[in-house]
Motif scaffolding. Structure first.
Motif, PDB file in Angstrom:
ATOM      1  N   GLY A  90       0.797  -1.221   0.000  1.00 50.13           N
ATOM      2  CA  GLY A  90       0.000   0.000   0.000  1.00 50.13           C
ATOM      3  C   GLY A  90       0.826   1.266   0.000  1.00 50.13           C
ATOM      4  O   GLY A  90       2.063   1.241  -0.031  1.00 50.13           O
ATOM      5  N   ASN A  91       0.133   2.397   0.051  1.00 58.66           N
ATOM      6  CA  ASN A  91       0.775   3.708  -0.037  1.00 58.66           C
ATOM      7  C   ASN A  91       1.218   4.263   1.310  1.00 58.66           C
ATOM      8  O   ASN A  91       1.971   5.228   1.359  1.00 58.66           O
ATOM      9  N   ASP A  92       0.725   3.693   2.387  1.00 61.90           N
ATOM     10  CA  ASP A  92       1.117   4.130   3.719  1.00 61.90           C
ATOM     11  C   ASP A  92       2.094   3.100   4.283  1.00 61.90           C
ATOM     12  O   ASP A  92       1.788   1.901   4.300  1.00 61.90           O
ATOM     13  N   THR A  96      -1.090  -2.788   5.827  1.00 64.08           N
ATOM     14  CA  THR A  96      -2.490  -3.118   5.537  1.00 64.08           C
ATOM     15  C   THR A  96      -3.087  -4.114   6.530  1.00 64.08           C
ATOM     16  O   THR A  96      -4.060  -4.795   6.205  1.00 64.08           O
ATOM     17  N   THR A 101      -4.920  -4.542  -0.198  1.00 61.69           N
ATOM     18  CA  THR A 101      -5.157  -3.136  -0.529  1.00 61.69           C
ATOM     19  C   THR A 101      -6.461  -2.951  -1.295  1.00 61.69           C
ATOM     20  O   THR A 101      -6.927  -3.850  -2.004  1.00 61.69           O
ATOM     21  N   ASN A 102      -7.038  -1.758  -1.129  1.00 68.50           N
ATOM     22  CA  ASN A 102      -8.216  -1.348  -1.898  1.00 68.50           C
ATOM     23  C   ASN A 102      -9.359  -2.357  -1.841  1.00 68.50           C
ATOM     24  O   ASN A 102     -10.026  -2.634  -2.842  1.00 68.50           O
ATOM     25  N   ASN A 177      -5.479   2.493   2.760  1.00 66.20           N
ATOM     26  CA  ASN A 177      -4.660   1.411   2.216  1.00 66.20           C
ATOM     27  C   ASN A 177      -5.496   0.143   2.047  1.00 66.20           C
ATOM     28  O   ASN A 177      -5.472  -0.516   1.014  1.00 66.20           O
TER      29      ASN A 177
END
Length: 265
Positions: A90-92, A96, A101-102, A177
């Motif tokens: 994820g972006n953070d 997760t 993710t997502n 995330n």
């Protein structure tokens, strides 16, 4: 006097820890997964004299820091096979919760495959697999222990109501995330993630241990009670230990004792 000695020794201890981790990280491996053509990073420390496997999940890294393996140095003297799994998706950088993710929780199957791969190579049965971690790692340990019916789980102050916890402003990056975006529906889904897994199962870990500070009202009332109430309802035995500490930041000092006691008894 003791405090002065501790302060004087701190730089030396920090240096030893750093050098030890530098050495350990050279053995880091990657488990290829189908989802997103990606991989899971892990450390596996083999012990051919043991038929037991300890799987360690990490908590949040320090703010602004990359994800790290937790308790590598702490558990170095345990005489068992050890599998440390990193959550760097994820972006953070805080990960997760070992889900995905997502709202695509691809890690649920892929992490199971990784653990199974280690079991196949070592011949270790499910009953001899113990999952452990604190905070975020405690949730992951509980989630996968129930999901796959591993023998034991030891969790230090795990978040149970993950949706509520990650809805706080400072944690929304992790929420997004996992779920893509924030909504009440998705918050409820995260809150129920662990309980739904338990609800679907007929077989459970042989030994479930949970540690919480005895005066940590937030974790006891906002998280732990939801799990213990649910376990009581389903007549699933567990051991809730209330430790002699109050702050969540102290969990790393107290919780490893449960893990050592588990292997020494």
């Amino acid at each position: 006097m003791k405090q002065q000695i501790k302060k004087a020794l701190k730089p030396a201890k920090s240096y030893i820890t750093r050098k030890y981790m530098e050495k350990v990280l050279k053995s880091e491996k990657e488990f290829k997964i189908n989802a997103e053509a990606s991989r899971i990073k892990y450390l596996f420390q083999s012990n051919e004299k043991s038929d037991k496997l300890l799987v360690i999940f990490s908590g949040f890294p320090l703010k602004g820091k990359p994800p790290v393996y937790n308790y590598v140095l702490t558990f170095r003297n345990l005489n068992c096979n050890k599998l440390f799994i990193l959550d760097d998706f994820g972006n953070d950088p805080r990960g997760t919760y070992y889900l995905g993710t997502n709202e695509n929780w691809f890690l649920v199957d892929e992490l199971t495959n990784l653990i199974s791969d280690i079991q196949n190579k070592t011949g270790i049965k499910n009953d001899n697999v113990t999952l452990t971690g604190s905070s975020k790692g405690g949730f992951a340990a509980l989630y996968y222990a129930f999901k796959n019916n591993y023998g034991n789980v030891i969790a230090g102050e795990p978040q149970i109501m993950v949706g509520d916890y990650l809805s706080a402003t400072q944690h929304l990056g992790v929420f997004n995330n996992i779920m893509g975006e924030h909504s009440q529906e998705k918050r409820d889904k995260l809150n129920n993630a662990l309980l739904e897994v338990i609800e679907q199962k007929k077989n459970f870990p042989n030994k479930i241990q949970i540690l919480c500070g005895k005066n940590n009202d937030y974790y006891l009332n906002a998280h732990i009670k939801y799990l213990t109430t649910f376990l009581d309802k389903k007549s699933i035995p567990y051991n809730l230990k209330l430790g002699d500490f109050n702050e969540h930041s102290q969990i790393g000092k107290h919780y490893p004792k449960l893990v050592y006691n588990h292997y020494n008894n």
